[in-house]
Design a protein around this motif. Structure first.
Motif, PDB file in Angstrom:
ATOM      1  N   LEU A   1       0.803  -1.212   0.000  1.00  0.00           N
ATOM      2  CA  LEU A   1       0.000   0.000   0.000  1.00  0.00           C
ATOM      3  C   LEU A   1       0.844   1.274   0.000  1.00  0.00           C
ATOM      4  N   GLY A   2       1.974   1.252  -0.654  1.00  0.00           N
ATOM      5  CA  GLY A   2       2.798   2.458  -0.728  1.00  0.00           C
ATOM      6  C   GLY A   2       3.258   2.882   0.650  1.00  0.00           C
ATOM      7  N   LEU A   3       3.034   4.142   0.995  1.00  0.00           N
ATOM      8  CA  LEU A   3       3.459   4.667   2.292  1.00  0.00           C
ATOM      9  C   LEU A   3       2.771   3.963   3.451  1.00  0.00           C
ATOM     10  N   ALA A   4       1.577   3.417   3.216  1.00  0.00           N
ATOM     11  CA  ALA A   4       0.836   2.749   4.285  1.00  0.00           C
ATOM     12  C   ALA A   4       1.440   1.399   4.647  1.00  0.00           C
ATOM     13  N   GLY A   5       2.441   0.953   3.907  1.00  0.00           N
ATOM     14  CA  GLY A   5       3.158  -0.258   4.272  1.00  0.00           C
ATOM     15  C   GLY A   5       2.637  -1.501   3.594  1.00  0.00           C
ATOM     16  N   GLY A   6       2.939  -2.596   4.215  1.00  0.00           N
ATOM     17  CA  GLY A   6       2.537  -3.868   3.670  1.00  0.00           C
ATOM     18  C   GLY A   6       3.635  -4.861   3.896  1.00  0.00           C
ATOM     19  N   PRO A   7       3.493  -6.006   3.369  1.00  0.00           N
ATOM     20  CA  PRO A   7       2.327  -6.383   2.584  1.00  0.00           C
ATOM     21  C   PRO A   7       1.178  -6.858   3.459  1.00  0.00           C
ATOM     22  N   LEU A   8      -0.011  -6.748   2.914  1.00  0.00           N
ATOM     23  CA  LEU A   8      -1.175  -7.418   3.458  1.00  0.00           C
ATOM     24  C   LEU A   8      -1.269  -8.727   2.688  1.00  0.00           C
ATOM     25  N   ASN A   9      -1.351  -9.828   3.400  1.00  0.00           N
ATOM     26  CA  ASN A   9      -1.395 -11.143   2.754  1.00  0.00           C
ATOM     27  C   ASN A   9      -2.749 -11.782   2.991  1.00  0.00           C
ATOM     28  N   GLY A  10      -3.266 -12.427   1.956  1.00  0.00           N
ATOM     29  CA  GLY A  10      -4.525 -13.132   2.117  1.00  0.00           C
ATOM     30  C   GLY A  10      -5.041 -13.643   0.797  1.00  0.00           C
ATOM     31  N   VAL A  11      -6.183 -14.296   0.876  1.00  0.00           N
ATOM     32  CA  VAL A  11      -6.849 -14.843  -0.305  1.00  0.00           C
ATOM     33  C   VAL A  11      -7.856 -13.803  -0.780  1.00  0.00           C
ATOM     34  N   LEU A  12      -7.814 -13.511  -2.063  1.00  0.00           N
ATOM     35  CA  LEU A  12      -8.715 -12.513  -2.627  1.00  0.00           C
ATOM     36  C   LEU A  12     -10.142 -13.038  -2.592  1.00  0.00           C
TER      37      LEU A  12
ATOM     38  N   ALA B   1      -5.375   2.704  -3.459  1.00  0.00           N
ATOM     39  CA  ALA B   1      -4.281   2.829  -2.501  1.00  0.00           C
ATOM     40  C   ALA B   1      -3.176   1.811  -2.767  1.00  0.00           C
ATOM     41  N   VAL B   2      -3.436   0.862  -3.661  1.00  0.00           N
ATOM     42  CA  VAL B   2      -2.491  -0.225  -3.926  1.00  0.00           C
ATOM     43  C   VAL B   2      -1.310   0.285  -4.742  1.00  0.00           C
ATOM     44  N   SER B   3      -0.104  -0.053  -4.281  1.00  0.00           N
ATOM     45  CA  SER B   3       1.083   0.304  -5.056  1.00  0.00           C
ATOM     46  C   SER B   3       1.655  -0.904  -5.800  1.00  0.00           C
ATOM     47  N   MET B   4       1.371  -2.135  -5.298  1.00  0.00           N
ATOM     48  CA  MET B   4       1.889  -3.327  -5.966  1.00  0.00           C
ATOM     49  C   MET B   4       1.163  -4.554  -5.422  1.00  0.00           C
ATOM     50  N   ILE B   5       1.001  -5.557  -6.299  1.00  0.00           N
ATOM     51  CA  ILE B   5       0.396  -6.829  -5.899  1.00  0.00           C
ATOM     52  C   ILE B   5       1.290  -7.953  -6.404  1.00  0.00           C
ATOM     53  N   GLU B   6       1.588  -8.906  -5.534  1.00  0.00           N
ATOM     54  CA  GLU B   6       2.333 -10.103  -5.914  1.00  0.00           C
ATOM     55  C   GLU B   6       1.416 -11.311  -5.824  1.00  0.00           C
ATOM     56  N   GLY B   7       1.619 -12.274  -6.720  1.00  0.00           N
ATOM     57  CA  GLY B   7       0.891 -13.527  -6.667  1.00  0.00           C
ATOM     58  C   GLY B   7      -0.193 -13.676  -7.719  1.00  0.00           C
ATOM     59  N   MET B   8      -0.365 -12.674  -8.571  1.00  0.00           N
ATOM     60  CA  MET B   8      -1.407 -12.748  -9.596  1.00  0.00           C
ATOM     61  C   MET B   8      -0.923 -13.571 -10.784  1.00  0.00           C
ATOM     62  N   ASN B   9      -1.863 -14.287 -11.423  1.00  0.00           N
ATOM     63  CA  ASN B   9      -1.519 -14.953 -12.671  1.00  0.00           C
ATOM     64  C   ASN B   9      -1.773 -13.980 -13.823  1.00  0.00           C
ATOM     65  N   ARG B  10      -1.714 -14.445 -15.060  1.00  0.00           N
ATOM     66  CA  ARG B  10      -1.808 -13.535 -16.202  1.00  0.00           C
ATOM     67  C   ARG B  10      -3.221 -13.407 -16.764  1.00  0.00           C
ATOM     68  N   TYR B  11      -4.224 -13.899 -16.058  1.00  0.00           N
ATOM     69  CA  TYR B  11      -5.589 -13.869 -16.574  1.00  0.00           C
ATOM     70  C   TYR B  11      -6.321 -12.606 -16.156  1.00  0.00           C
ATOM     71  N   SER B  12      -7.320 -12.246 -16.950  1.00  0.00           N
ATOM     72  CA  SER B  12      -8.165 -11.085 -16.689  1.00  0.00           C
ATOM     73  C   SER B  12      -9.599 -11.438 -17.028  1.00  0.00           C
ATOM     74  N   VAL B  13     -10.525 -10.714 -16.420  1.00  0.00           N
ATOM     75  CA  VAL B  13     -11.938 -10.874 -16.726  1.00  0.00           C
ATOM     76  C   VAL B  13     -12.489  -9.495 -17.024  1.00  0.00           C
ATOM     77  N   GLN B  14     -12.999  -9.306 -18.233  1.00  0.00           N
ATOM     78  CA  GLN B  14     -13.500  -8.003 -18.650  1.00  0.00           C
ATOM     79  C   GLN B  14     -14.847  -7.659 -18.035  1.00  0.00           C
ATOM     80  N   ALA B  15     -15.754  -8.647 -17.950  1.00  0.00           N
ATOM     81  CA  ALA B  15     -17.109  -8.362 -17.511  1.00  0.00           C
ATOM     82  C   ALA B  15     -17.121  -7.837 -16.083  1.00  0.00           C
ATOM     83  N   ALA B  16     -17.898  -6.794 -15.865  1.00  0.00           N
ATOM     84  CA  ALA B  16     -18.024  -6.222 -14.533  1.00  0.00           C
ATOM     85  C   ALA B  16     -18.908  -7.115 -13.669  1.00  0.00           C
ATOM     86  N   PRO B  17     -18.593  -7.216 -12.383  1.00  0.00           N
ATOM     87  CA  PRO B  17     -19.453  -7.997 -11.506  1.00  0.00           C
ATOM     88  C   PRO B  17     -20.819  -7.330 -11.379  1.00  0.00           C
TER      89      PRO B  17
END
Length: 182
Positions: A55-66, A89-105
């Motif tokens: 979270l940039g200046l707010a620190g991190g990482p926060l770890n968990g299951v999305l 507020a997110v500055s970086m995310i680790e652990g993501m694969n290369r997939y995306s979903v266009q449709a909005a929830p």
């Protein structure tokens, strides 16, 4: 001259040129599709994955299951607790694969709605601000259109009038993450 060899060579060149054109077109389409993605689309395809969120200046990482995703926030769940994270507020995310979903929830709750739910229950939370100061401990008392009112207590203390060290008014734009403890 061997005509068969000449025709075979010409066919091979034509096939190679066609394959190169096809690969160039595919690459161009992929670049165009990726250019239209936003972070929420990338995150929608990551539900159920373990992530580390900074979270940039707010620190991190926060770890968990999305878990749940809203219009401008997402939920990370771990054995220790849950984190409602402001998407911007997110500055970086680790652990993501290369997939995306266009449709909005279909349900697109805003961060303010999630915070109002926590305020309604006066649930004890840790509040991380974008400024990077130490997380605040206490409960969200009320949530306005662009601010929240926070009753600060010492970590581990119950929210009782005698335990409240201060009341703070915090612009919603300063909230990086709200964490609950199990």
């Amino acid at each position: 001259m061997r005509w068969e060899a000449l025709f075979t060579d010409l066919e091979a060149q034509l096939a190679a040129a066609g394959q190169a054109d096809l690969e160039a077109e595919i690459a161009d389409r992929q670049r165009g599709e990726v250019a239209g993605l936003d972070l929420a689309a990338r995150l929608r395809a990551q539900r159920g994955r373990s992530l580390s969120v900074y979270l940039g200046l707010a620190g991190g990482p926060l770890n968990g299951v999305l878990g749940q995703l809203g219009a401008d926030w997402f939920l990370l769940e771990s054995a220790a607790g849950s984190h409602v994270v402001a998407l911007d507020a997110v500055s970086m995310i680790e652990g993501m694969n290369r997939y995306s979903v266009q449709a909005a929830p279909t349900v697109q709750l805003r961060l303010v709605s999630a915070l109002r739910g926590l305020a309604r229950d006066r649930y004890p939370v840790g509040l991380q601000l974008r400024s990077g100061q130490q997380p605040l401990h206490g409960s969200i008392d009320r949530v306005g259109r662009d601010f929240l009112e926070f009753a600060a207590v010492e970590p581990g203390a119950a929210r009782r009038r005698e335990n409240i060290s201060s009341y703070r008014v915090i612009p919603l734009g300063q909230v990086a993450a709200v964490s609950t403890i199990r």
